[in-house]
Design an enzyme around this catalytic site. Structure first.
Site, PDB file in Angstrom:
ATOM      1  N   LYS A 183      23.499  37.043  21.945  1.00 11.95           N
ATOM      2  CA  LYS A 183      23.707  35.617  22.181  1.00 11.95           C
ATOM      3  C   LYS A 183      24.189  35.442  23.618  1.00 11.95           C
ATOM      4  O   LYS A 183      25.346  35.656  23.946  1.00 11.95           O
ATOM      5  CB  LYS A 183      24.751  35.030  21.220  1.00 11.95           C
ATOM      6  CG  LYS A 183      24.656  33.511  21.192  1.00 11.95           C
ATOM      7  CD  LYS A 183      25.982  32.817  21.028  1.00 11.95           C
ATOM      8  CE  LYS A 183      26.801  32.741  22.273  1.00 11.95           C
ATOM      9  NZ  LYS A 183      26.274  31.924  23.375  1.00 11.95           N
ATOM     10  N   GLY A 237      33.532  38.005  28.714  1.00  8.92           N
ATOM     11  CA  GLY A 237      33.765  36.612  29.085  1.00  8.92           C
ATOM     12  C   GLY A 237      35.239  36.384  29.336  1.00  8.92           C
ATOM     13  O   GLY A 237      35.980  37.321  29.668  1.00  8.92           O
ATOM     14  N   SER A 238      35.683  35.168  29.138  1.00  9.63           N
ATOM     15  CA  SER A 238      37.062  34.826  29.477  1.00  9.63           C
ATOM     16  C   SER A 238      38.048  35.437  28.475  1.00  9.63           C
ATOM     17  O   SER A 238      37.714  35.655  27.307  1.00  9.63           O
ATOM     18  CB  SER A 238      37.231  33.306  29.495  1.00  9.63           C
ATOM     19  OG  SER A 238      37.039  32.786  28.199  1.00  9.63           O
ATOM     20  N   THR A 239      39.256  35.648  28.934  1.00  6.95           N
ATOM     21  CA  THR A 239      40.295  36.191  28.060  1.00  6.95           C
ATOM     22  C   THR A 239      40.604  35.208  26.930  1.00  6.95           C
ATOM     23  O   THR A 239      40.826  35.619  25.787  1.00  6.95           O
ATOM     24  CB  THR A 239      41.554  36.530  28.890  1.00  6.95           C
ATOM     25  OG1 THR A 239      41.205  37.633  29.743  1.00  6.95           O
ATOM     26  CG2 THR A 239      42.725  36.943  28.019  1.00  6.95           C
ATOM     27  N   GLY A 242      37.975  35.671  24.415  1.00  7.31           N
ATOM     28  CA  GLY A 242      38.166  37.002  23.816  1.00  7.31           C
ATOM     29  C   GLY A 242      39.237  36.975  22.731  1.00  7.31           C
ATOM     30  O   GLY A 242      39.083  37.582  21.666  1.00  7.31           O
ATOM     31  N   GLU A 259      35.414  42.816  26.988  1.00 13.05           N
ATOM     32  CA  GLU A 259      35.506  43.018  28.443  1.00 13.05           C
ATOM     33  C   GLU A 259      35.821  41.644  29.014  1.00 13.05           C
ATOM     34  O   GLU A 259      34.964  40.763  29.019  1.00 13.05           O
ATOM     35  CB  GLU A 259      34.178  43.598  28.948  1.00 13.05           C
ATOM     36  CG  GLU A 259      34.295  44.276  30.290  1.00 13.05           C
ATOM     37  CD  GLU A 259      34.252  43.284  31.425  1.00 13.05           C
ATOM     38  OE1 GLU A 259      35.341  42.899  31.905  1.00 13.05           O
ATOM     39  OE2 GLU A 259      33.153  42.888  31.816  1.00 13.05           O
ATOM     40  N   CYS A 292      34.268  39.510  37.214  1.00 17.57           N
ATOM     41  CA  CYS A 292      35.554  39.787  36.581  1.00 17.57           C
ATOM     42  C   CYS A 292      36.355  40.827  37.353  1.00 17.57           C
ATOM     43  O   CYS A 292      37.576  40.801  37.336  1.00 17.57           O
ATOM     44  CB  CYS A 292      35.346  40.219  35.132  1.00 17.57           C
ATOM     45  SG  CYS A 292      34.047  41.423  34.945  1.00 17.57           S
ATOM     46  N   GLU A 391      42.520  33.472  36.662  1.00 14.01           N
ATOM     47  CA  GLU A 391      41.166  33.781  37.142  1.00 14.01           C
ATOM     48  C   GLU A 391      40.502  32.474  37.586  1.00 14.01           C
ATOM     49  O   GLU A 391      40.339  31.557  36.782  1.00 14.01           O
ATOM     50  CB  GLU A 391      40.377  34.422  35.998  1.00 14.01           C
ATOM     51  CG  GLU A 391      39.048  34.985  36.417  1.00 14.01           C
ATOM     52  CD  GLU A 391      38.378  35.783  35.303  1.00 14.01           C
ATOM     53  OE1 GLU A 391      38.254  35.253  34.182  1.00 14.01           O
ATOM     54  OE2 GLU A 391      37.973  36.932  35.563  1.00 14.01           O
TER      55      GLU A 391
HETATM   56  P1  NDP Z   1      33.441  31.947  27.912  1.00  9.14           P
HETATM   57  O1  NDP Z   1      34.172  33.231  27.900  1.00  9.14           O
HETATM   58  O2  NDP Z   1      33.981  30.836  27.067  1.00  9.14           O
HETATM   59  O3  NDP Z   1      31.900  32.171  27.470  1.00  9.14           O
HETATM   60  C1  NDP Z   1      31.279  33.423  27.467  1.00  9.14           C
HETATM   61  C2  NDP Z   1      30.394  33.551  26.238  1.00  9.14           C
HETATM   62  O4  NDP Z   1      31.167  33.371  25.052  1.00  9.14           O
HETATM   63  C3  NDP Z   1      29.271  32.541  26.149  1.00  9.14           C
HETATM   64  O5  NDP Z   1      28.128  33.200  25.616  1.00  9.14           O
HETATM   65  C4  NDP Z   1      29.808  31.518  25.191  1.00  9.14           C
HETATM   66  O6  NDP Z   1      28.748  30.804  24.587  1.00  9.14           O
HETATM   67  C5  NDP Z   1      30.559  32.399  24.191  1.00  9.14           C
HETATM   68  N1  NDP Z   1      31.620  31.752  23.428  1.00  9.14           N
HETATM   69  C6  NDP Z   1      32.450  30.760  23.832  1.00  9.14           C
HETATM   70  N2  NDP Z   1      33.335  30.466  22.876  1.00  9.14           N
HETATM   71  C7  NDP Z   1      33.081  31.296  21.827  1.00  9.14           C
HETATM   72  C8  NDP Z   1      33.675  31.528  20.546  1.00  9.14           C
HETATM   73  N3  NDP Z   1      34.728  30.808  20.148  1.00  9.14           N
HETATM   74  N4  NDP Z   1      33.149  32.478  19.755  1.00  9.14           N
HETATM   75  C9  NDP Z   1      32.103  33.202  20.147  1.00  9.14           C
HETATM   76  N5  NDP Z   1      31.497  33.050  21.341  1.00  9.14           N
HETATM   77  C10 NDP Z   1      31.984  32.117  22.179  1.00  9.14           C
HETATM   78  O7  NDP Z   1      33.326  31.526  29.440  1.00  9.14           O
HETATM   79  P2  NDP Z   1      32.953  30.116  30.124  1.00  9.14           P
HETATM   80  O8  NDP Z   1      31.496  30.074  30.325  1.00  9.14           O
HETATM   81  O9  NDP Z   1      33.563  28.978  29.390  1.00  9.14           O
HETATM   82  O10 NDP Z   1      33.705  30.286  31.537  1.00  9.14           O
HETATM   83  C11 NDP Z   1      35.058  29.912  31.676  1.00  9.14           C
HETATM   84  C12 NDP Z   1      35.818  30.944  32.473  1.00  9.14           C
HETATM   85  O11 NDP Z   1      35.729  32.212  31.863  1.00  9.14           O
HETATM   86  C13 NDP Z   1      35.316  31.187  33.888  1.00  9.14           C
HETATM   87  O12 NDP Z   1      35.792  30.249  34.780  1.00  9.14           O
HETATM   88  C14 NDP Z   1      35.854  32.561  34.169  1.00  9.14           C
HETATM   89  O13 NDP Z   1      37.185  32.488  34.612  1.00  9.14           O
HETATM   90  C15 NDP Z   1      35.804  33.237  32.825  1.00  9.14           C
HETATM   91  N6  NDP Z   1      34.635  34.136  32.692  1.00  9.14           N
HETATM   92  C16 NDP Z   1      34.858  35.464  32.780  1.00  9.14           C
HETATM   93  C17 NDP Z   1      33.804  36.331  32.725  1.00  9.14           C
HETATM   94  C18 NDP Z   1      34.016  37.808  32.838  1.00  9.14           C
HETATM   95  O14 NDP Z   1      33.070  38.533  33.065  1.00  9.14           O
HETATM   96  N7  NDP Z   1      35.226  38.288  32.641  1.00  9.14           N
HETATM   97  C19 NDP Z   1      32.417  35.865  32.617  1.00  9.14           C
HETATM   98  C20 NDP Z   1      32.287  34.438  32.494  1.00  9.14           C
HETATM   99  C21 NDP Z   1      33.373  33.618  32.537  1.00  9.14           C
HETATM  100  P3  NDP Z   1      28.940  29.348  23.930  1.00  9.14           P
HETATM  101  O15 NDP Z   1      29.615  28.504  24.952  1.00  9.14           O
HETATM  102  O16 NDP Z   1      27.553  28.918  23.607  1.00  9.14           O
HETATM  103  O17 NDP Z   1      29.738  29.546  22.702  1.00  9.14           O
END
Ligand code: NDP
Length: 487
Positions: A183, A237-239, A242, A259, A292, A391
């Site tokens: 996804k 993705g974001s903490t 996570g 991660e 990240c 971040e």
């Molecule tokens: P998110 O961490 O919220 O999103 C990353 C992924 O998680 C997307 O595929 C999203 O898809 C999915 N997701 C979001 N909420 C849920 C949930 N409750 N359960 C399962 N999956 C979920 O990042 P954002 O795009 O909102 O970015 C916000 C901030 O996150 C950035 O500004 C940055 O600071 C950080 N970030 C960090 C990353 C890293 O590599 N460490 C990468 C990207 C962002 P969907 O929205 O469709 O649910």
């Protein structure tokens, strides 16, 4: 007219639109225009994809026939490399990746890392023999440890370096014998859809690999995480997200690999080759700072603070960006207007906290379309400020003074994160002392690079749980089964 055809779902071996025909726009960051549309999966589509992955794991020989599986994945890898130019073009259009990043993390590096994973799987010892021993009250037994795939994996990925992160999850998971539902983030469906198309071409058995794109936010991701048919959630993705995933996974004690974010510190000691060491911190603009493991805090000796700011003002002020044909450019636009608003909010926070905005901090005048943001430098930053702790995920560097080596280590560690960092010093002894004391999952000494297909990547503290890439990144997708046999 949109440049690309609609991105399709891959469910049970079939490339198809969403069951209700819904699509959503895929917006290109260079100019904010629609580049195409993507299937907007329903919960019904997700249910079918999870069901297919479960069936493929439970009832086919994908999980047990190691040789056949790796051979199929080698075809998949070869076809991915044949699609290199297509992946590069979509990364450019969909992620806003300039050429300098396409030659590295946005395309060429991840494609170059595939063989390591497949060679690891090919040569892997799927069984350890611990020999004969009297175990427990019984007679002698021969003990073996079998390594078995975890099962159905949900790979939930972000938009910043999609091909790198998608492949770093799905290829080891598949090579270990798991089946996968990918996804991707709503912002980058097309790069994931290409993987689905290539999987069909490579004849991956139906259900083994599924791709679900959706406009989000969170509905499909949450349902995927909570589904009892999913054994492991592999998330980048974001903490904050996570933590939410871990809480949802706890309901059924699914395994999680996370991660997450970072606020990594580059420490330049007073004896360092100062101009190049400080200049390297301008690398914060790589991928517009949306990484990240990016070094977003620069720690410099108090005695040389003004000198460091002068160097950075010059270097960051002369960074070229915005030319899609320039092979050396590494900074593109931010992914979305939402992300740009987020970055801009931190500029205001920094100013209110008393930091000095030396450079940037606004939308560049020459780019009235797309999601551009200027390379930005904050001075007079203290580590307790939010711009030093949170971040930002934009091309924003904060510079913090320190008294001595121990003070620098203390500041670097004064963070909820622990993903990466670096040190520069003419003395290897001093540099290694710092490297040993900074609590992060990766670290660069005097410009050395830790990033490669065979190196594990992940974080301490709130930067995550587990490791991606390397042998450790393959073994994340395995369970251990200990077996006793009559001796
Ligand atoms: P998110 O961490 O919220 O999103 C990353 C992924 O998680 C997307 O595929 C999203 O898809 C999915 N997701 C979001 N909420 C849920 C949930 N409750 N359960 C399962 N999956 C979920 O990042 P954002 O795009 O909102 O970015 C916000 C901030 O996150 C950035 O500004 C940055 O600071 C950080 N970030 C960090 C990353 C890293 O590599 N460490 C990468 C990207 C962002 P969907 O929205 O469709 O649910």
């Amino acid at each position: 007219m949109a440049k690309y055809p609609d991105a399709k779902l891959l469910i049970d071996g079939e490339l198809r639109p969403a069951e209700n025909g819904a699509t959503y726009p895929d917006i290109g960051p260079w100019d904010g225009e629609e580049i195409g549309r993507a299937a907007d999966a329903s919960l019904g589509d997700l249910d079918k994809a999870i069901g297919a992955a479960r069936r493929a794991f439970d009832t086919t020989d994908w999980s047990t026939n190691h040789k056949k599986r790796v051979a199929t994945l080698r075809v998949f890898a070869d076809l991915l490399r044949k699609n290199r130019d297509r992946l590069a073009e979509i990364a450019h259009d969909e992620v806003g990746a300039p050429l300098g990043t396409i030659f590295s993390a946005q395309c060429d590096w991840p494609l170059g890392m595939l063989d390591f994973v497949l060679d690891t799987a090919d040569n892997y010892e799927w069984e350890d023999d611990l020999g004969v021993a009297k175990s427990g009250p019984g007679a002698n037994s021969r003990r073996k440890v079998w390594k078995e795939p975890v099962g159905v994996v949900a790979a939930i990925t972000p938009w910043n370096v999609p091909t790198q992160i998608n492949l770093a999850k799905i290829v080891p998971a598949l090579a270990a014998g798991c089946t996968v539902i990918l996804k991707p983030a709503p912002e980058t469906p097309m790069l994931a859809a290409v993987l689905g198309e290539v999987a069909v071409e490579a004849k991956l058995p139906p259900g083994v690999f599924n791709v679900i794109t959706s406009s989000g936010p969170a509905e499909i991701g949450e349902a995927l995480v909570k589904d009892p048919r999913v054994d492991l959630i592999s998330f980048t993705g974001s903490t904050a997200t996570g933590k939410r995933i871990m809480a949802n996974a706890a309901e059924k004690l699914s395994r999680v690999f996370l991660e997450l974010g970072g606020k990594s510190a580059m420490i330049v000691l007073d004896d360092a080759d100062f101009i190049p060491a400080v200049s390297r911190a301008a690398g914060v603009v790589y991928n517009a700072g949306q990484g990240c493991a990016t070094h977003t805090r620069l720690l410099v000796p108090k005695s040389r603070y003004d000198e460091a700011i002068a160097i950075l003002t010059q270097v960051m002020g002369s960074i070229q960006y915005g030319d899609p044909t320039a092979p050396t450019q590494i900074m593109g636009p931010l992914i979305s207007d939402r992300q740009r608003q987020r970055v801009m909010s931190y500029i205001e926070i920094g100013k209110q906290e008393g930091a000095r905005l030396v450079l940037g901090g606004k939308i560049p005048a020459k780019h009235d379309k797309g999601f551009w943001f200027e390379p930005t430098l904050f001075a007079d930053v203290t580590n307790d400020m939010r711009i030093a702790q949170e971040e930002i995920f934009g091309p924003v560097l904060v510079v913090i003074p320190f008294e001595d080596d121990e003070d620098a280590i203390r500041i670097a560690n004064d963070s909820i994160y622990g993903l990466s960092g670096g040190v520069a010093s003419k003395s290897m002894e001093r540099a290694l002392n710092v490297a040993r004391k900074v609590r992060t999952g990766t670290f660069s000494v005097n410009g050395g690079s830790w990033f490669a297909g065979d190196t594990p990547f992940g974080g301490f503290k709130q930067s995550g749980i587990g490791r991606e890439m390397g042998v450790a990144g393959f073994e994340e997708y395995l369970e251990l089964k200990t077996v006793g046999l009559p001796a």
